[in-house]
Design an enzyme around this catalytic site. Sequence first.
Site, PDB file in Angstrom:
ATOM      1  N   LYS A   7      -1.348  -7.610  -8.768  1.00  0.00           N
ATOM      2  CA  LYS A   7      -2.395  -7.509  -7.749  1.00  0.00           C
ATOM      3  C   LYS A   7      -2.069  -6.306  -6.871  1.00  0.00           C
ATOM      4  CE  LYS A   7      -2.983  -8.642  -3.626  1.00  0.00           C
ATOM      5  NZ  LYS A   7      -3.714  -7.443  -3.136  1.00  0.00           N
TER       6      LYS A   7
ATOM      7  N   PHE B  92       0.813  -1.223   0.000  1.00  0.00           N
ATOM      8  CA  PHE B  92       0.000   0.000   0.000  1.00  0.00           C
ATOM      9  C   PHE B  92       0.841   1.266   0.000  1.00  0.00           C
ATOM     10  CE2 PHE B  92       0.941  -0.211   4.533  1.00  0.00           C
ATOM     11  CZ  PHE B  92       1.056   1.128   4.874  1.00  0.00           C
TER      12      PHE B  92
ATOM     13  N   CYS C 278       9.902   1.132   3.644  1.00  0.00           N
ATOM     14  CA  CYS C 278      10.863   0.166   4.175  1.00  0.00           C
ATOM     15  C   CYS C 278      12.262   0.768   4.233  1.00  0.00           C
ATOM     16  CB  CYS C 278      10.848  -1.117   3.352  1.00  0.00           C
ATOM     17  SG  CYS C 278      11.324  -0.851   1.650  1.00  0.00           S
TER      18      CYS C 278
END
Lengths: 504, 148
Positions: free
Chosen positions: A186, A162, A294
């Site tokens: 996806k 996200f 991250c």
Amino acid sequence: MIDVAILEEPIKEVLTIKNYINGEWVESESEKILDVVNPATQKVLAKVPVSTSRELDEAVKAAREAFERWRETPPLARARCLFRLKELLEEHFEELSRIQTMEHGKTIDESRGETRRGIENVEVATGIPSLMQGYLSEDIAVGMDEFAYRQPIGVFGIIAPFNFPFMVPLWFAPYAIATGNCIIIKPSSEVPISQSKLAELAEEAGIPPGVWNVINGGREVVSAMLEHPDIDGICFVGSTPTGRFIYKKCGETGKRVIAQCGAKNFLLVMPDAVLDRTIAACMTSFYGNTGQRCLSGANLVIVGEGLNEHEFNAFYDKVVKAFVEAASKIRVGYGLDERVQMGPLRDKEKKQRLVSYIEKGISEGAKLMLDGRNVKLIGDWPHDAFLNPTVFTEVTPDMFIGREELFGPVASIMRARNFDEAIEMIHSNPYGNASSIFTQSGKWAREFVYRVKTGGVGINVGIVAPMAFFPFPGKKQSFFGVLHGQRESIDFFTDRKVVIQRWF
Amino acid sequence: MELITASAIVSYTTKIEDDLAKFYDNLAKKYPEAKEVFLSFAKENRSNKTSVERTYYGIISDKLEACFVKTLNTDDYSINMELAENASYTDALKKALEVEEKTQRFLQDAAESTKALVPDVSWVLTRMGKKRGDRINKLKSLLEKAGR
């Protein structure tokens, strides 16, 4: 009088997100539909289906069929599709960026940065005619030659997170299709809109039906991807537990995998660091993208190398004061407001999780220097997903907030008496995505680069975000696989065939 | 209003350049004495706008940190470009000079504020600020001639 206003929203009405299969926009058969909510305004932007494994299967069939034609398309012709895509992305640059701000919450500067980073991967992949060339040795024996070349593999699944809704699929998709493979993306069901827009542009760029597919959904689609015998590999970016599971599953089913996962990044401040520049870099590192990356800084380690106790305390206090002061000045609000430097978290559940982590930090004995739970915003927006910058001091590596990935605008400040102790702190943490050192000493910088066990290393850089023409690295629990995303994925998406020939 | 993001600085700069282009187009219509000069200024303003936007959108990729520029306040640079209907040619030149001096100060400050984090934008703003110096000299010389 000149003024700067809130930028116009490109999404005016509630969108219905469809799947993109075999060049067609298909409404999902699923009855389960989720709302996509703008985290700043809490308004519903779109309805996204939680598609079924049958729909995934349909996309895989289309991709498998398309693969046979697409792999025969000359690399130069495939690259031309990417050139067209690049042009379309430039044309729609601002719209794409504003969509990201609306669906994710990041500021407009951050969204534009994300758009540019995504496009750069398309640009690099256009070099595929030379990037995927093989090599040849003449006369390996008398009258014999040997050569190696790359071939595409088939169909790949891309499971996106996200936090970078537009860019992350582009770490993989352009390289996959440039090398002659087909893909099924996806998107995260929290932020599916920019991927929908990207697929529209891929279609307009002339990428043939079945080569680029998008299936919206959740666990059912992911599980079907991992099990599907006609999917040859998976690219995943997300949490460590999920990445570990995907890696294991792909091992069982014989799929290639790139799994880029969680992180707990340490930033070291040495006594000779240039403080004002260091603090500016730290602000973007800890609070950029609202801490939801991250590569975000998580732990700031103030190092007392070469200082006596009194000097170390003074240095520590000075850095803490500057850090807290800068963090407290960060303006929080809706990312389409150009006065805003930090947006909301992606949703209220994530905020609640962060609030519970802050409470945990307090209960573990860390000192809360700046409490982001006192939400102050530019503009009158619902507070649901907003959290202001938060700073803890006196954090130790064994505390929850010093050890685990929080994924939000919470900084933990620690002390290390010397350089060795700081390195030990980093190595005691299970993650190994990135780390940075702020120093003017070449000796310490070199020592840091040489010894530290993280995939990315920054020298006076707070966010070690590699350009598209470098791999996106990661070690330990931050990465599962062998090859990484971006340019290195050319190896991932191709098989080498070695031919030895002689002619009688 | 405070300008604390790269996006805000770029928006503010491009709006100034847009407004100045219109300002000089009007002056060119009203004051044929310096029509060519005013039209060349307007053309340069439009080119400046493109240049700043192109640079910003081109380099934003490696500068995700661009949102932490130093603070500028628009109150310090507020520019009133309105000119009275019956303003003389000399009045127009004085107004242009005032506007340009303020714009130059903004460009210099904006260049300084963005230097660390979006240096390419800073470089373009610096160049625009320097060229403003030429423009100011030109306006002063026109004013001197008009006063004779």
